[in-house]
Design a protein around this motif. Sequence first.
Motif, short mmCIF file in Angstrom:
data_model
loop_
_atom_site.label_atom_id
_atom_site.label_comp_id
_atom_site.label_asym_id
_atom_site.label_seq_id
_atom_site.Cartn_x
_atom_site.Cartn_y
_atom_site.Cartn_z
N GLY A 189 0.81 -1.21 0.00
CA GLY A 189 0.00 0.00 0.00
C GLY A 189 0.84 1.26 0.00
N TYR B 53 -6.82 6.69 -2.18
CA TYR B 53 -6.40 5.30 -2.04
C TYR B 53 -5.79 5.07 -0.67
N GLY C 282 -7.50 2.44 1.47
CA GLY C 282 -6.63 1.29 1.64
C GLY C 282 -6.29 1.03 3.09
N LYS D 65 -9.83 -3.82 -0.84
CA LYS D 65 -8.54 -3.89 -1.53
C LYS D 65 -8.68 -4.36 -2.97
N SER E 198 -4.10 -5.26 -7.20
CA SER E 198 -5.40 -5.86 -6.90
C SER E 198 -5.40 -7.36 -7.17
N SER F 116 -3.95 -9.01 -4.17
CA SER F 116 -4.93 -8.92 -3.08
C SER F 116 -6.04 -9.94 -3.27
#
Length: 536
Positions: A143, A165, A169, A227, A257, A260
């Motif tokens: 992140g 973000y 995030g 996320k 992504s 994630s």
Amino acid sequence: MSSVELLPALLVAIPILLAAVPIVLGLRYDRTGWSVAAVTTVGLAAATIALASAVYADGQVVHVLGGWGEPQGIGIELVADEFSTLIAVLVTVTAAAVLAYTRIGGPRGNTFYAGYLLLVGGLLGLSMTGDVFNMFVFLEIVGLATYAMISSGDGPESAVAALKYLILGTVGASLYLIGVGFLFMATGALNMQVLGEAIPQIAEAGGGDLTLLHAAFAFIFVGFALKVAQWPLHTWQPDAYQHAPDGVTPVIAALVSTVSAYALGRVMFTVFGVDFLVATPYLTEIVVAVGSISVLAGSTLAVIQTDVKRMFAYSSVSQFGLVVAAYGLVTETALLGAIVHLIGHGLMKAGLFVAAGVIALGYGARTVDEYAGLADRRPIPAAATAVLLIALIGIPPSVGFIGKWYIAVGSVQAEMWPVAAVVFLSTMLTLAYAARLLEKMYFTPASALESPHGPGAVATDGGERTDGHNTADAGAESIAADGGILVGSSSRGSPDSVSFGMLALLVSTAVLAVVLGFAGGTFADLLGPFVTEVFN
């Protein structure tokens, strides 16, 4: 300890440690960061492929950090298995390949490449960690690097997108960490394998610990839904993708992504397990509903976009929705489809964002209308973009078709007919926005609103326009010197800015998207041991 057993730790440690090198060299030399990043990522790609070969030949590789595995369930491990190594290969190969764009297209600062290497190290750690708490640590590393890279763009929009973000995030990571806390309260363990053995016993016994497990899953799922940019928690993604520098977007779109979404699947199937997912009332139905709604919402929003990067961003909301819905089906075929689609989408979206960057850098087009007539003037970028769009739709033979096919078959096996309908509808909606670009490139002639040599034309040497205005002040009426594409001052391009390496990267990605369309059986063979173990 063998050299193979050391590879997982080295793959994580080397890019994080070398992230400091571009900054140190930058004290004396300019623009050494690209060389450091190129050497590092190419080496990481080779090492990851070697690790994958060992895993597929001999089984999973486990590295216990510091040799400290006790007390049971708390020691930190890195685990390379059939699933994690495939994601790690995607990370390293994509990171190395995208540098072919950034060498000319930028960003070029040493600090940018420090963040680039930090991001790669975090993604590799997130891919191979065998510990749910350290998954949070790597989520934060990823992140922080991503926020910095998005904000490296020109103008306030990039800073605002990065801040958005950052806020969302952080909320997602915090929700995940709360879920991990509930897991530890219920089991006393953080190791994924130990959790995978303890949770079925707790679920069978019931009681307060089972309630903690339900809460843990809820927090973890919502955190990852944010996320992975699932609707309606997706709002950070379109701004981040649109306003990040063109050299950054392929990396974050293809990897951040994606990894994630991998982590969500890892926690669902390795930590909680199939029995817990199926036995918990309404759990699978909620997961499927979240994914299916994201598919339809993301595709619909993509159809109405005019900015190409924003269109592709909403497309990612839809494509990741398919992966999440496939996780919720909890069948072997659907899980295989989710993994294949995860890999395929990472490849296709990296290629599409590279194409968007190449076309913007070289030809000044950023909106759908500005793509008019592109195929006549620049056939190679147009053809590669067309192939990648066709693969994204899921037309065979392409890697996009294989993932959707497995997911659709898995939905039929699970008797979840609405998911099969969602797969079909998503294909039609993807066709709708892809067809807009294809029609503009191949069937709409460019309208030369001004002559490239008449009043208002842009000087190609960076000097002054023929009407006396400096090129830096050119308005929306200025046009690219290669003729015909109407652009604004922030999106002018020059064909000379497009290097051979950029075009080679773009064409190679398009070819690979088609070649992998013939690899359905290979994917099944590679991932079969992992999928079988999950369901047995």
